[in-house]
Design an enzyme around this catalytic site. Structure first.
Site, mmCIF file in Angstrom:
data_model
loop_
_atom_site.group_PDB
_atom_site.id
_atom_site.type_symbol
_atom_site.label_atom_id
_atom_site.label_comp_id
_atom_site.label_asym_id
_atom_site.label_seq_id
_atom_site.Cartn_x
_atom_site.Cartn_y
_atom_site.Cartn_z
ATOM 1 N N MET A 30 -61.462 20.413 52.346
ATOM 2 C CA MET A 30 -62.154 19.542 53.301
ATOM 3 C C MET A 30 -61.341 19.475 54.597
ATOM 4 O O MET A 30 -61.525 18.553 55.401
ATOM 5 C CB MET A 30 -62.365 18.155 52.695
ATOM 6 C CG MET A 30 -63.259 18.221 51.458
ATOM 7 S SD MET A 30 -64.146 16.697 51.096
ATOM 8 C CE MET A 30 -62.816 15.585 50.801
ATOM 9 N N HIS A 34 -52.572 20.683 54.717
ATOM 10 C CA HIS A 34 -51.141 20.386 54.605
ATOM 11 C C HIS A 34 -50.502 21.465 53.729
ATOM 12 O O HIS A 34 -51.185 22.419 53.291
ATOM 13 C CB HIS A 34 -50.928 18.976 54.043
ATOM 14 C CG HIS A 34 -51.731 18.680 52.811
ATOM 15 N ND1 HIS A 34 -51.552 19.361 51.620
ATOM 16 C CD2 HIS A 34 -52.737 17.800 52.587
ATOM 17 C CE1 HIS A 34 -52.385 18.886 50.719
ATOM 18 N NE2 HIS A 34 -53.141 17.954 51.284
ATOM 19 N N GLY A 36 -49.766 21.614 50.744
ATOM 20 C CA GLY A 36 -50.435 21.831 49.456
ATOM 21 C C GLY A 36 -51.546 22.860 49.590
ATOM 22 O O GLY A 36 -51.658 23.792 48.776
ATOM 23 N N HIS A 37 -52.366 22.704 50.632
ATOM 24 C CA HIS A 37 -53.444 23.682 50.852
ATOM 25 C C HIS A 37 -52.859 25.065 51.136
ATOM 26 O O HIS A 37 -53.369 26.078 50.637
ATOM 27 C CB HIS A 37 -54.310 23.282 52.052
ATOM 28 C CG HIS A 37 -55.051 21.997 51.886
ATOM 29 N ND1 HIS A 37 -54.747 20.869 52.596
ATOM 30 C CD2 HIS A 37 -56.111 21.677 51.101
ATOM 31 C CE1 HIS A 37 -55.586 19.892 52.269
ATOM 32 N NE2 HIS A 37 -56.413 20.361 51.356
ATOM 33 N N GLY A 149 -56.520 22.893 43.559
ATOM 34 C CA GLY A 149 -55.208 22.284 43.333
ATOM 35 C C GLY A 149 -55.175 21.463 42.049
ATOM 36 O O GLY A 149 -56.152 20.816 41.690
ATOM 37 N N GLN A 150 -54.010 21.464 41.415
ATOM 38 C CA GLN A 150 -53.833 20.681 40.182
ATOM 39 C C GLN A 150 -53.847 19.173 40.454
ATOM 40 O O GLN A 150 -54.112 18.385 39.554
ATOM 41 C CB GLN A 150 -52.523 21.058 39.488
ATOM 42 C CG GLN A 150 -52.403 20.384 38.119
ATOM 43 C CD GLN A 150 -51.032 20.432 37.530
ATOM 44 O OE1 GLN A 150 -50.420 21.494 37.479
ATOM 45 N NE2 GLN A 150 -50.529 19.288 37.061
ATOM 46 N N GLN A 155 -61.090 17.368 38.608
ATOM 47 C CA GLN A 155 -61.981 18.232 39.406
ATOM 48 C C GLN A 155 -61.879 19.695 38.963
ATOM 49 O O GLN A 155 -62.890 20.380 38.793
ATOM 50 C CB GLN A 155 -61.632 18.099 40.884
ATOM 51 C CG GLN A 155 -62.304 19.130 41.771
ATOM 52 C CD GLN A 155 -62.074 18.887 43.251
ATOM 53 O OE1 GLN A 155 -62.725 18.046 43.840
ATOM 54 N NE2 GLN A 155 -61.158 19.626 43.865
ATOM 55 N N SER A 188 -54.372 14.438 52.049
ATOM 56 C CA SER A 188 -54.851 13.999 53.370
ATOM 57 C C SER A 188 -54.903 12.477 53.435
ATOM 58 O O SER A 188 -54.725 11.884 54.499
ATOM 59 C CB SER A 188 -56.240 14.559 53.640
ATOM 60 O OG SER A 188 -56.181 15.957 53.585
#
Ligand code: PAF
Length: 282
Positions: A30, A34, A36-37, A149-150, A155, A188
């Site tokens: 989305m 950061h 992580g992405h 992502g974990q 999800q 985020s």
């Protein structure tokens, strides 16, 4: 790096890559990217010659009192960040492109069972929104591989189930959670925290880690451990939504000799709903 907004342009590029026998990985996001992405993009790169990052703040996964309007939209910054990672394309559609019949008349994809507890219980309709948009992105991009992502543990299980149940020819890969130095998972929504709340936020991961150690050392009184964690978090100032020890495979209640556990939590801290988890293999 290409930045594409329409299905037509995207389809033309995909045809060209397919013509060259190149595999395609999709990293759905989305935006407001950061570290992580970016780590998911790097992971995607290990699995395909071409990496597409979708950026779309999906209205159907937000409840009516949730933060859809405030959710940070930072496309220009995201473009710069993705140049340093090795993405080939940003796909940034608008709402009408992804939902051509409008939000009210959209075909919905729903995964029962796995979506009923935890975030699904607190955020009714949230996972239907996620599976609906991810199914659309899968249909449009037609990736070989998709990376999630974990941190959003439930999800990624729901998406795996959807892909398996619909026999989608897409390999789902889960990338590890990336953390700040003090343990707080990158998100985020961390930007919603005040300075005081930001100082408290690492207690979430500290508590997960403590419970993880207790499980590793052989404690099996799951309900007691969950209650203890809940008390710690409440004392620190969190409004705990859930803190649960479950089977990693399917989020069912584990029996004492289960050796594959996930400890997952969601808690409100000020304006931020924080979620996190750790997987424990014994
Ligand atoms: O994890 C997210 O950022 C979103 O839920 C996703 C998978 C991009 C769907 O909108």
């Amino acid at each position: 790096m290409l930045v594409i907004h329409t299905k037509q342009e995207l389809a033309e590029q995909i045809v060209e890559w397919r013509h060259n026998d190149e595999h395609i990985a999709l990293v759905p996001t989305m935006g407001n990217l950061h570290a992580g992405h970016l780590s998911l993009v790097e992971l995607a790169r290990e699995h395909a010659e071409r990496v597409v990052v979708s950026i779309f703040v999906n209205p159907t996964q937000f409840g009516k009192d949730e933060d859809y309007e405030q959710y940070p939209r930072t496309l220009e910054l995201d473009k710069r960040r993705l140049k340093t990672a090795t993405a080939d394309m940003i796909f940034a559609p608008d709402v009408a492109t992804l939902y051509p019949f409008g939000l009210d008349k959209a075909t919905t994809v729903s995964v029962p069972g796995l979506t009923e507890n935890f975030c699904g219980a607190t955020r009714p309709g949230h996972f239907d929104g996620v599976t609906t948009v991810v199914a659309r992105l899968f249909a449009i991009v037609q990736p070989d591989v998709a990376v999630f992502g974990q941190k959003d543990y439930q999800q990624q299980l729901v998406i795996r189930r959807m892909a398996e149940d619909l026999s989608l020819p897409i390999t789902i890969i889960t990338g590890e959670t990336v953390r700040n130095d003090d343990g707080l998972a990158m998100s985020s929504r961390n930007s919603y925290l005040s300075d005081e709340e930001r100082a408290v936020a690492p207690v979430l991961y500290e508590t997960l880690s403590y419970i993880g150690q207790e499980l590793q050392s052989g404690r099996r009184n799951f309900a007691k451990l969950e209650a203890l964690a809940g008390e710690r978090l409440t004392a620190a100032g969190f409004d705990v939504d859930y803190f649960a020890i479950r089977r990693a495979l399917n989020l069912e209640v584990p029996d004492r000799d289960c050796d594959d556990l996930v400890v997952l939590t969601a808690a409100q801290l000020g304006a931020a709903r924080l979620i996190d988890n750790i997987v424990i293999t014994i």
